[in-house]
Design a protein around this motif. Structure first.
Motif, PDB file in Angstrom:
ATOM      1  N   UNK A   1      -3.250   5.048   5.961  1.00  0.00           N
ATOM      2  CA  UNK A   1      -3.629   3.946   5.068  1.00  0.00           C
ATOM      3  C   UNK A   1      -2.389   3.110   4.790  1.00  0.00           C
ATOM      4  N   UNK A   2      -2.476   1.821   5.023  1.00  0.00           N
ATOM      5  CA  UNK A   2      -1.355   0.910   4.733  1.00  0.00           C
ATOM      6  C   UNK A   2      -1.751   0.008   3.573  1.00  0.00           C
ATOM      7  N   UNK A   3      -0.900  -0.040   2.555  1.00  0.00           N
ATOM      8  CA  UNK A   3      -1.116  -0.959   1.431  1.00  0.00           C
ATOM      9  C   UNK A   3      -0.019  -2.007   1.490  1.00  0.00           C
ATOM     10  N   UNK A   4      -0.427  -3.229   1.777  1.00  0.00           N
ATOM     11  CA  UNK A   4       0.521  -4.324   2.002  1.00  0.00           C
ATOM     12  C   UNK A   4       0.482  -5.288   0.806  1.00  0.00           C
ATOM     13  N   UNK A   5       1.679  -5.655   0.308  1.00  0.00           N
ATOM     14  CA  UNK A   5       1.777  -6.649  -0.750  1.00  0.00           C
ATOM     15  C   UNK A   5       2.346  -7.908  -0.117  1.00  0.00           C
ATOM     16  N   UNK A   6       1.515  -8.893   0.194  1.00  0.00           N
ATOM     17  CA  UNK A   6       2.109 -10.105   0.795  1.00  0.00           C
ATOM     18  C   UNK A   6       2.440 -11.164  -0.245  1.00  0.00           C
ATOM     19  N   UNK A   7       2.556 -10.710  -1.503  1.00  0.00           N
ATOM     20  CA  UNK A   7       3.063 -11.598  -2.544  1.00  0.00           C
ATOM     21  C   UNK A   7       4.568 -11.804  -2.367  1.00  0.00           C
ATOM     22  N   UNK A   8       5.087 -12.864  -2.987  1.00  0.00           N
ATOM     23  CA  UNK A   8       6.536 -13.118  -2.873  1.00  0.00           C
ATOM     24  C   UNK A   8       7.110 -13.282  -4.283  1.00  0.00           C
ATOM     25  N   UNK A   9       6.585 -12.466  -5.201  1.00  0.00           N
ATOM     26  CA  UNK A   9       7.000 -12.664  -6.598  1.00  0.00           C
ATOM     27  C   UNK A   9       7.395 -11.348  -7.241  1.00  0.00           C
ATOM     28  N   UNK A  10       8.522 -11.328  -7.900  1.00  0.00           N
ATOM     29  CA  UNK A  10       8.861 -10.289  -8.854  1.00  0.00           C
ATOM     30  C   UNK A  10       9.212  -8.934  -8.288  1.00  0.00           C
ATOM     31  N   UNK A  11       8.756  -7.927  -9.011  1.00  0.00           N
ATOM     32  CA  UNK A  11       9.169  -6.546  -8.793  1.00  0.00           C
ATOM     33  C   UNK A  11       8.178  -5.853  -7.853  1.00  0.00           C
TER      34      UNK A  11
END
Ligand SMILES: OC[C@@H]1[C@H](O)[C@H](O)[C@@H](O)CN1C(=S)Nc1ccc(F)cc1
Length: 397
Positions: free
Chosen positions: A321-331
């Motif tokens: 399972x891959x959980x990807x955060x493609x946000x570019x903000x913060x922590x």
């Protein structure tokens, strides 16, 4: 293609993304497309642990050949950059316990203007490649139209088979037809090719990697069923170790290529690659996931504001399972999920969960426990789930 080859996705090295069509060996002898470059990469693959992990193909891409065919009408290497000839280069690569691949183009010219393979040279070229003891052919699709390709790609598949030498066959055909049905017939592709490029060329950037991942996610209902042992979707080369990806973004490409059952062709300079890049590319458990014997391509199962969740079914009741955060903000952003949301309820006793890229064991999880992780901006967490069940599974297919 059922030629007994590539029952798991191929792994190796391709010059293109990193070295392109650099033919200037006068002023840039260390980086021009030459036998020396290929031999030095083969040396590194044999001595730096790459081969042991499964990276076995050392391939040429465009710009290897002379500008003209020889007097018998055969393809020939550039005499200055490949003075020993292609057979000698293949022998060298083989002497390192590696396999050797070559490139041509089903068209009047390769994309960079070198002699192409035309309908009337297919048999000659297949024979030439077999005589050179080539183990793989990447057949590009510049400078030809759809009908030439529709005849040429199947014809080359037959020609390669007729040589009697096992040669893995990579087809760029679908990439030139938009990559999707009805113009692309994935059943036919699966019968004539071992892998196929179906989307645009990767470039050395995060944006390029995201574009590819999104295209595969948005079109997975057509792409995912096409993949299986001996027939792979090819989202293009690994650019980890070059200039455009951060460490976190490099982990994203590696994790998603594992989920996608993608070919793992590095295109970086193995002579100078960083320890960080090596750490990602040489992750044993990640390669184990990519090389899973079922060969079932993973799918995007959740899309939320900040996260995408991808899941791949593996042999023996295991999952990735891959959980990807493609946000570019913060922590690093917290993400909570559970086995029901992931659709993983097969084993009632629960699962051992590992964080693959951090190489950490997270613990034994009962089916009713929540799973809490944190994912960095433009980052990913890749989880490996091993069932705690004692049920016996089928032997390796
Ligand atoms: O010349 C070969 C090069 C590499 O092999 C890629 O992997 C292939 O997909 C094709 N290719 C290139 S640059 N193709 C190409 C890329 C952009 C363009 F405007 C015209 C052709």
């Amino acid at each position: 293609l059922d030629n007994g080859l590539l029952r798991t996705p191929p792994m190796g090295w391709l010059p293109w993304e990193r070295f392109r069509c650099n033919t200037d060996c006068k002023t840039d002898p260390g980086n021009c497309i030459s036998e020396n470059l290929i031999k030095s990469m083969a040396d590194k693959m044999a001595e730096d642990g790459w081969k042991e992990l499964g990276y076995e193909y050392v391939n040429l891409d465009d710009c290897w050949s002379a500008k003209e065919r020889d007097s018998q009408g055969r393809l020939q290497p550039d005499p200055d950059r490949f003075p020993s000839g292609i057979k000698a280069l293949a022998d060298y690569v083989h002497s390192k316990g590696l396999k050797f691949g070559i490139y041509s183009d089903m068209g009047n010219y390769t994309c960079n203007g070198y002699p192409g393979t035309t309908l009337d040279t297919i048999d000659t070229d297949a024979k030439t490649f077999a005589e050179w003891e080539v183990d793989m052919l990447k057949l590009d699709g510049c400078y030809s139209n759809s009908s030439v390709k529709a005849i040429g790609y199947p014809k080359m598949s037959i020609a390669l088979n007729k040589t009697g030498r096992p040669i893995a066959y990579s087809c760029s055909w679908p990439a030139y037809e938009g990559g999707l049905p009805p113009k692309v017939n994935y059943t036919v592709l699966g019968e004539i090719c071992n892998l196929w490029r179906n989307f645009g060329d990767i470039q050395d950037s995060w944006e390029s990697v995201v574009n590819i991942i999104e295209w595969y996610g948005n079109n997975q209902d057509k792409l995912q069923p096409a993949a299986g042992p001996g027939r792979w979707n090819d989202p293009d080369m690994l650019i980890i170790g070059n200039f455009g990806l951060s460490y976190e973004q490099s982990k994203v490409q590696m994790a998603l290529w594992a989920i996608l059952a993608a070919p793992l062709f590095m295109s970086s300079d193995l002579r100078t690659i960083s320890e960080d890049a090596k750490y990602i590319l040489q992750n044993k458990l990640l390669i184990y996931i990519n090389q899973d014997s079922l060969g079932i391509q993973g799918q995007r199962i959740i899309q939320s504001h900040h996260f995408e969740v991808w899941k791949r079914i593996l042999f023996n009741g295991q999952f990735a399972v891959a959980v990807m955060n493609n946000g570019t903000d913060g922590m690093p952003r917290p993400f909570t999920t559970n086995f029901a949301l992931l659709g993983i309820l097969d084993c009632k006793e629960g699962y051992k969960i590992y964080n693959v890229l951090e190489q950490m064991f997270l613990g034994d999880f009962a089916l009713d426990t929540t799973i809490n992780i944190e994912v960095t901006p433009t980052g990913v967490v890749l989880l490996f789930l091993r069932p705690l069940c004692s049920v016996t599974y089928f032997t390796k297919p």
